[in-house]
Design an enzyme around this catalytic site. Structure first.
Site, PDB file in Angstrom:
ATOM      1  N   CYS A 298      -0.918   4.719  -5.821  1.00 54.20           N
ATOM      2  CA  CYS A 298      -1.824   3.822  -5.117  1.00 54.20           C
ATOM      3  C   CYS A 298      -1.652   2.463  -5.767  1.00 54.20           C
ATOM      4  CB  CYS A 298      -3.271   4.296  -5.217  1.00 54.20           C
ATOM      5  SG  CYS A 298      -4.464   3.095  -4.586  1.00 54.20           S
TER       6      CYS A 298
ATOM      7  N   THR B 233       0.859  -1.180   0.000  1.00 59.41           N
ATOM      8  CA  THR B 233       0.000   0.000   0.000  1.00 59.41           C
ATOM      9  C   THR B 233       0.892   1.226   0.000  1.00 59.41           C
ATOM     10  OG1 THR B 233      -1.483   1.354   1.405  1.00 59.41           O
ATOM     11  CG2 THR B 233      -0.157  -0.298   2.503  1.00 59.41           C
TER      12      THR B 233
END
Length: 236
Positions: free
Chosen positions: A200, A87
């Site tokens: 992302c 992440t």
């Protein structure tokens, strides 16, 4: 006899979509080097994304850091010799995770910034969650590498964030959202970006280099995994 690769620990679940990509790409990266039926030696600890999402929305970063540090210790205890977190957003609490570990932690920004520098660029646009686009932790890490960051305006930051949380983390990919992201990329270029960081780990489900061949796109997932593969193949 060829030595087995180092065990890579993946701290995932944020979301499962990106964790699946890390698993697939790590296996493929090791197989590309070693051939045959070889794959990565992995430990995966997948956390409850609902807990993490609440920390993000309620701005409870200290609790998020403690939560993920505990999960990272689980990864190390299971045998990981190097750890990556699948992440971008939760790298805001990377210092807490690094402090909890006795093995190396590979920060997602570092291989990305090195790729930007290798491309001869010094200003990039960033797409990601609001926490990534608005947080100092991300821009400051790029600044440490001599790279300036530009982000979309407030309305487009909200749009990009909504697509991530409402669609991409659930595996939903829409042409409407792809078109919106490509328009935001064009706007970032107009604002001075020489390339754009897909900040992302789910964005690569929506946008690829072929969608904007004239704008260098830096896929943080691919670059992070590539660095993890390099670590895995180091000698003990």
């Amino acid at each position: 006899m060829q030595e087995s690769p180092l065990t890579v620990g993946v701290l995932g679940g944020m979301s499962s979509q990106s964790t699946v990509e890390y698993y697939r790409r790590l296996d493929a990266g090791i197989n590309d080097v070693r051939g045959g039926h070889h794959a990565a030696d992995l430990v995966i600890r997948s956390v409850d994304f609902g807990e993490v999402e609440r920390f993000i929305r309620e701005d409870r970063w200290e609790e998020a850091g403690a939560f993920l540090a505990a999960a990272a210790r689980d990864v190390e205890a299971a045998g990981a010799e190097v750890v990556v977190m699948a992440t971008n957003t939760m790298h805001r609490v990377a210092p807490a995770i690094e402090d909890a570990l006795g093995v190396p932690f590979v920060h997602i920004v570092d291989p990305t910034a090195e790729a930007v520098t290798a491309a001869g660029l010094d200003t990039v646009g960033v797409l990601g969650t609001s926490a990534v686009m608005e947080g100092d932790f991300y821009a400051d890490r790029f600044a440490d590498h001599g790279i300036d960051v530009v982000v979309p305006d407030e309305a487009d930051r909200r749009l990009v964030d909504d697509v991530i949380f409402d669609e991409l983390t659930a595996g939903v990919v829409s042409e409407e959202s792809r078109a919106a992201y490509l328009r935001v990329i064009d706007d970032l270029v107009d604002a001075g970006a020489e390339g754009v960081v897909l900040g992302c780990t789910e964005i690569d489900l929506l946008v690829e280099q072929r969608d904007r061949p004239d704008v260098p796109l830096f896929d943080t997932t691919a670059l992070h995994v590539e660095r993890a593969v390099e670590w895995s193949l180091r000698e003990r």
